[in-house]
Design a protein around this motif. Structure first.
Motif, PDB file in Angstrom:
ATOM      1  N   ASP A   1      86.686  44.761  59.767  1.00  0.00           N
ATOM      2  CA  ASP A   1      85.377  44.847  60.220  1.00  0.00           C
ATOM      3  C   ASP A   1      84.647  43.583  60.123  1.00  0.00           C
ATOM      4  O   ASP A   1      83.685  43.060  60.663  1.00  0.00           O
ATOM      5  CB  ASP A   1      84.690  45.924  59.357  1.00  0.00           C
ATOM      6  CG  ASP A   1      85.020  47.336  59.957  1.00  0.00           C
ATOM      7  OD1 ASP A   1      85.273  47.447  61.410  1.00  0.00           O
ATOM      8  OD2 ASP A   1      85.209  48.325  59.162  1.00  0.00           O
ATOM      9  N   SER A   2      85.084  42.795  58.776  1.00  0.00           N
ATOM     10  CA  SER A   2      84.385  41.526  58.571  1.00  0.00           C
ATOM     11  C   SER A   2      85.317  40.720  57.956  1.00  0.00           C
ATOM     12  O   SER A   2      86.395  41.040  57.295  1.00  0.00           O
ATOM     13  CB  SER A   2      83.282  41.670  57.498  1.00  0.00           C
ATOM     14  OG  SER A   2      83.547  42.112  56.320  1.00  0.00           O
ATOM     15  N   VAL A   3      85.147  39.284  58.040  1.00  0.00           N
ATOM     16  CA  VAL A   3      85.934  38.304  57.397  1.00  0.00           C
ATOM     17  C   VAL A   3      86.123  38.682  55.773  1.00  0.00           C
ATOM     18  O   VAL A   3      87.013  38.333  55.414  1.00  0.00           O
ATOM     19  CB  VAL A   3      85.671  36.845  57.896  1.00  0.00           C
ATOM     20  CG1 VAL A   3      86.306  35.732  57.133  1.00  0.00           C
ATOM     21  CG2 VAL A   3      85.879  36.816  59.443  1.00  0.00           C
ATOM     22  N   ASP A   4      85.119  38.973  55.340  1.00  0.00           N
ATOM     23  CA  ASP A   4      84.966  39.037  53.863  1.00  0.00           C
ATOM     24  C   ASP A   4      85.807  40.127  53.530  1.00  0.00           C
ATOM     25  O   ASP A   4      86.380  40.131  52.497  1.00  0.00           O
ATOM     26  CB  ASP A   4      83.488  39.631  53.389  1.00  0.00           C
ATOM     27  CG  ASP A   4      82.626  37.966  53.506  1.00  0.00           C
ATOM     28  OD1 ASP A   4      83.043  37.038  53.369  1.00  0.00           O
ATOM     29  OD2 ASP A   4      81.222  38.284  53.347  1.00  0.00           O
ATOM     30  N   GLU A   5      85.748  41.329  54.370  1.00  0.00           N
ATOM     31  CA  GLU A   5      86.636  42.444  53.979  1.00  0.00           C
ATOM     32  C   GLU A   5      88.227  41.823  53.869  1.00  0.00           C
ATOM     33  O   GLU A   5      88.940  42.420  53.317  1.00  0.00           O
ATOM     34  CB  GLU A   5      86.452  43.532  55.161  1.00  0.00           C
ATOM     35  CG  GLU A   5      87.404  44.486  55.033  1.00  0.00           C
ATOM     36  CD  GLU A   5      87.276  45.534  56.267  1.00  0.00           C
ATOM     37  OE1 GLU A   5      88.434  45.938  56.761  1.00  0.00           O
ATOM     38  OE2 GLU A   5      86.058  45.878  56.878  1.00  0.00           O
ATOM     39  N   LEU A   6      88.485  41.390  55.083  1.00  0.00           N
ATOM     40  CA  LEU A   6      89.783  40.736  55.319  1.00  0.00           C
ATOM     41  C   LEU A   6      90.221  39.865  54.162  1.00  0.00           C
ATOM     42  O   LEU A   6      91.164  40.044  53.434  1.00  0.00           O
ATOM     43  CB  LEU A   6      89.859  39.695  56.688  1.00  0.00           C
ATOM     44  CG  LEU A   6      91.374  39.099  56.807  1.00  0.00           C
ATOM     45  CD1 LEU A   6      92.453  40.440  57.080  1.00  0.00           C
ATOM     46  CD2 LEU A   6      91.329  38.474  58.079  1.00  0.00           C
ATOM     47  N   SER A   7      89.217  38.892  53.625  1.00  0.00           N
ATOM     48  CA  SER A   7      89.672  38.028  52.540  1.00  0.00           C
ATOM     49  C   SER A   7      89.936  38.872  51.296  1.00  0.00           C
ATOM     50  O   SER A   7      90.846  38.536  50.623  1.00  0.00           O
ATOM     51  CB  SER A   7      88.333  37.231  52.196  1.00  0.00           C
ATOM     52  OG  SER A   7      88.545  36.496  51.058  1.00  0.00           O
ATOM     53  N   VAL A   8      89.258  39.894  50.843  1.00  0.00           N
ATOM     54  CA  VAL A   8      89.255  40.718  49.926  1.00  0.00           C
ATOM     55  C   VAL A   8      90.761  41.310  49.869  1.00  0.00           C
ATOM     56  O   VAL A   8      91.462  41.277  48.971  1.00  0.00           O
ATOM     57  CB  VAL A   8      88.158  41.831  49.677  1.00  0.00           C
ATOM     58  CG1 VAL A   8      88.559  42.891  48.524  1.00  0.00           C
ATOM     59  CG2 VAL A   8      86.958  41.042  49.122  1.00  0.00           C
ATOM     60  N   ARG A   9      90.912  41.951  51.077  1.00  0.00           N
ATOM     61  CA  ARG A   9      92.241  42.718  51.201  1.00  0.00           C
ATOM     62  C   ARG A   9      93.370  41.856  51.001  1.00  0.00           C
ATOM     63  O   ARG A   9      94.555  42.111  50.332  1.00  0.00           O
ATOM     64  CB  ARG A   9      92.443  43.390  52.737  1.00  0.00           C
ATOM     65  CG  ARG A   9      93.738  44.233  52.854  1.00  0.00           C
ATOM     66  CD  ARG A   9      93.564  44.582  54.268  1.00  0.00           C
ATOM     67  NE  ARG A   9      95.062  45.242  54.481  1.00  0.00           N
ATOM     68  CZ  ARG A   9      95.276  45.876  55.580  1.00  0.00           C
ATOM     69  NH1 ARG A   9      94.449  46.098  56.612  1.00  0.00           N
ATOM     70  NH2 ARG A   9      96.625  46.184  55.776  1.00  0.00           N
ATOM     71  N   LEU A  10      93.560  40.569  51.763  1.00  0.00           N
ATOM     72  CA  LEU A  10      94.620  39.826  51.614  1.00  0.00           C
ATOM     73  C   LEU A  10      94.721  39.149  50.040  1.00  0.00           C
ATOM     74  O   LEU A  10      96.082  38.754  49.630  1.00  0.00           O
ATOM     75  CB  LEU A  10      94.529  38.696  52.662  1.00  0.00           C
ATOM     76  CG  LEU A  10      94.185  38.997  54.004  1.00  0.00           C
ATOM     77  CD1 LEU A  10      94.560  37.834  54.733  1.00  0.00           C
ATOM     78  CD2 LEU A  10      95.543  39.801  54.296  1.00  0.00           C
ATOM     79  N   MET A  11      93.638  38.902  49.557  1.00  0.00           N
ATOM     80  CA  MET A  11      93.648  38.348  48.133  1.00  0.00           C
ATOM     81  C   MET A  11      94.254  39.563  47.214  1.00  0.00           C
ATOM     82  O   MET A  11      95.453  39.494  46.517  1.00  0.00           O
ATOM     83  CB  MET A  11      92.431  38.175  47.592  1.00  0.00           C
ATOM     84  CG  MET A  11      91.916  36.602  48.029  1.00  0.00           C
ATOM     85  SD  MET A  11      90.304  36.058  47.448  1.00  0.00           S
ATOM     86  CE  MET A  11      89.894  35.131  48.547  1.00  0.00           C
ATOM     87  N   LYS A  12      94.037  40.874  47.360  1.00  0.00           N
ATOM     88  CA  LYS A  12      94.738  41.930  46.616  1.00  0.00           C
ATOM     89  C   LYS A  12      95.955  42.166  46.866  1.00  0.00           C
ATOM     90  O   LYS A  12      96.871  42.697  45.999  1.00  0.00           O
ATOM     91  CB  LYS A  12      93.865  43.194  47.112  1.00  0.00           C
ATOM     92  CG  LYS A  12      92.378  43.548  46.128  1.00  0.00           C
ATOM     93  CD  LYS A  12      92.065  44.724  46.690  1.00  0.00           C
ATOM     94  CE  LYS A  12      90.568  45.292  46.010  1.00  0.00           C
ATOM     95  NZ  LYS A  12      90.084  46.447  46.490  1.00  0.00           N
TER      96      LYS A  12
END
Length: 125
Positions: A85-96
């Motif tokens: 939904d957002s680049v921030d959401e993607l960032s958190v997911r990929l880091m995790k």
């Protein structure tokens, strides 16, 4: 560690099904070296025949998001590199999930980047 500096990229394999990219390279002394990336999520290459590797650098994902913000916003509607939904959401997911950002620099030819979980360099015998 095995040097890849000044190796020529003779070919590469992008295996979309098994999320793997392999760069096949050759040094000036004819030593053959395989550079492999596992658990690949996304990549982008610009290529020319006879590409010579300068270096491959590993960066944290925040650098990937800084360098590719426009691309990620543009491709979001197409669920690339996956649904978000957002680049921030993607960032958190990929880091995790443990992804890293690898940038391929060249003296000549192929430049690009790969988002993957693992990177290895091995001699081909």
């Amino acid at each position: 560690m095995i040097s890849i500096h000044d190796n020529e990229i003779t070919s590469y394999l992008v295996d979309l099904k098994y999320h793997k990219i392999i760069l096949y390279t050759e040094a000036s002394n004819s030593e053959r070296v395989e550079v492999s990336f596992e658990d690949v999520l996304a990549h982008q290459f610009e290529t020319l025949e006879g590409s010579i590797i300068l270096d491959i650098q590993e960066y944290r994902l925040n650098q990937f998001f800084e360098n590719n913000k426009e691309l990620l916003e543009k491709q979001k509607a197409y669920c690339w590199p996956l649904y978000y939904d957002s680049v921030d959401e993607l960032s958190v997911r990929l880091m995790k999930e443990g992804y890293l950002y690898y940038v391929i620099y060249s003296s000549y030819g192929l430049n690009g980047w790969i988002v993957a979980k693992q990177y290895d360099v091995n001699r081909i015998v």
